[in-house]
Write a protein that holds these residues in place. Structure first.
Motif, mmCIF file in Angstrom:
data_model
loop_
_atom_site.group_PDB
_atom_site.id
_atom_site.type_symbol
_atom_site.label_atom_id
_atom_site.label_comp_id
_atom_site.label_asym_id
_atom_site.label_seq_id
_atom_site.Cartn_x
_atom_site.Cartn_y
_atom_site.Cartn_z
ATOM 1 N N ARG A 221 0.850 -1.193 0.000
ATOM 2 C CA ARG A 221 0.000 0.000 0.000
ATOM 3 C C ARG A 221 0.890 1.250 0.000
ATOM 4 N NH1 ARG A 221 -5.297 -0.923 0.929
ATOM 5 N NH2 ARG A 221 -5.813 -3.049 1.522
ATOM 6 N N PRO A 222 1.184 1.791 -1.177
ATOM 7 C CA PRO A 222 2.090 2.936 -1.280
ATOM 8 C C PRO A 222 1.674 4.160 -0.468
ATOM 9 C CG PRO A 222 1.746 1.967 -3.429
ATOM 10 C CD PRO A 222 0.789 1.294 -2.490
ATOM 11 N N LYS A 223 0.381 4.369 -0.251
ATOM 12 C CA LYS A 223 -0.055 5.550 0.502
ATOM 13 C C LYS A 223 0.399 5.504 1.961
ATOM 14 C CE LYS A 223 -3.856 6.984 -2.353
ATOM 15 N NZ LYS A 223 -5.254 7.369 -2.431
ATOM 16 N N LEU A 224 0.760 4.322 2.466
ATOM 17 C CA LEU A 224 1.231 4.201 3.852
ATOM 18 C C LEU A 224 2.757 4.287 3.954
ATOM 19 C CD1 LEU A 224 -1.129 1.374 5.151
ATOM 20 C CD2 LEU A 224 -1.327 3.838 5.463
ATOM 21 N N ARG A 225 3.417 4.598 2.846
ATOM 22 C CA ARG A 225 4.883 4.650 2.809
ATOM 23 C C ARG A 225 5.454 5.560 3.898
ATOM 24 N NH1 ARG A 225 5.847 5.431 -2.436
ATOM 25 N NH2 ARG A 225 6.729 3.377 -2.741
ATOM 26 N N ALA A 226 4.910 6.739 4.062
ATOM 27 C CA ALA A 226 5.449 7.716 5.012
ATOM 28 C C ALA A 226 5.019 7.428 6.448
ATOM 29 C CB ALA A 226 5.024 9.120 4.619
ATOM 30 N N LYS A 227 4.011 6.624 6.632
ATOM 31 C CA LYS A 227 3.483 6.381 7.972
ATOM 32 C C LYS A 227 3.987 5.054 8.524
ATOM 33 C CE LYS A 227 -0.662 9.063 7.143
ATOM 34 N NZ LYS A 227 -2.106 9.074 7.104
ATOM 35 N N GLN A 228 3.251 3.993 8.291
ATOM 36 C CA GLN A 228 3.519 2.711 8.933
ATOM 37 C C GLN A 228 4.365 1.768 8.094
ATOM 38 O OE1 GLN A 228 -0.535 1.843 9.010
ATOM 39 N NE2 GLN A 228 -1.005 3.290 10.614
#
Length: 115
Positions: A73-80
């Motif tokens: 899930r690329p959208k979670l790259r900066a978070k988890q």
């Protein structure tokens, strides 16, 4: 009567982007899959690609729900972290930025004590 031709693609003239596993990621996943099949743990898999995620699902039997899902899930790259291993019940077993490290939670299942 209006006889306009159907539009084959969404406006903008291009297909919507899909998240997919690259060659290196698939190589890591399939190496683990092969070892688990050889150990008799897994018997089938399915891959899906969508706008939000790519998912590699593994099954004990084809007709069942997946035992595990390996998700990107690329959208979670900066978070988890971009990768996750999710159990059959939907629990996240491990999440992180490096696929190899995330897959280790499944590799431990190959190590069994000798009787």
């Amino acid at each position: 009567m209006n006889m306009e031709a159907p539009v084959p693609f969404p406006s903008g003239g291009h297909l919507p982007e899909q998240v997919a596993f690259d060659r290196r990621e698939l190589s890591l996943i399939l190496r683990l899959y092969g070892r688990m099949v050889a150990a008799g743990e897994w018997r089938d898999y399915g891959i899906s690609h969508g706008a939000e995620a790519a998912v590699f699902a593994v099954f004990r039997r084809t007709a069942e729900t997946p035992l595990y899902r390996i998700e990107k899930r690329p959208k979670l790259r900066a978070k988890q972290g971009i990768y996750a291993v999710v159990s059959e019940g939907g629990h996240i077993l491990r999440r992180g930025h490096e696929l190899e490290a995330v897959l280790k939670v499944l590799e431990r299942k190959l190590i069994r004590p000798v009787d």
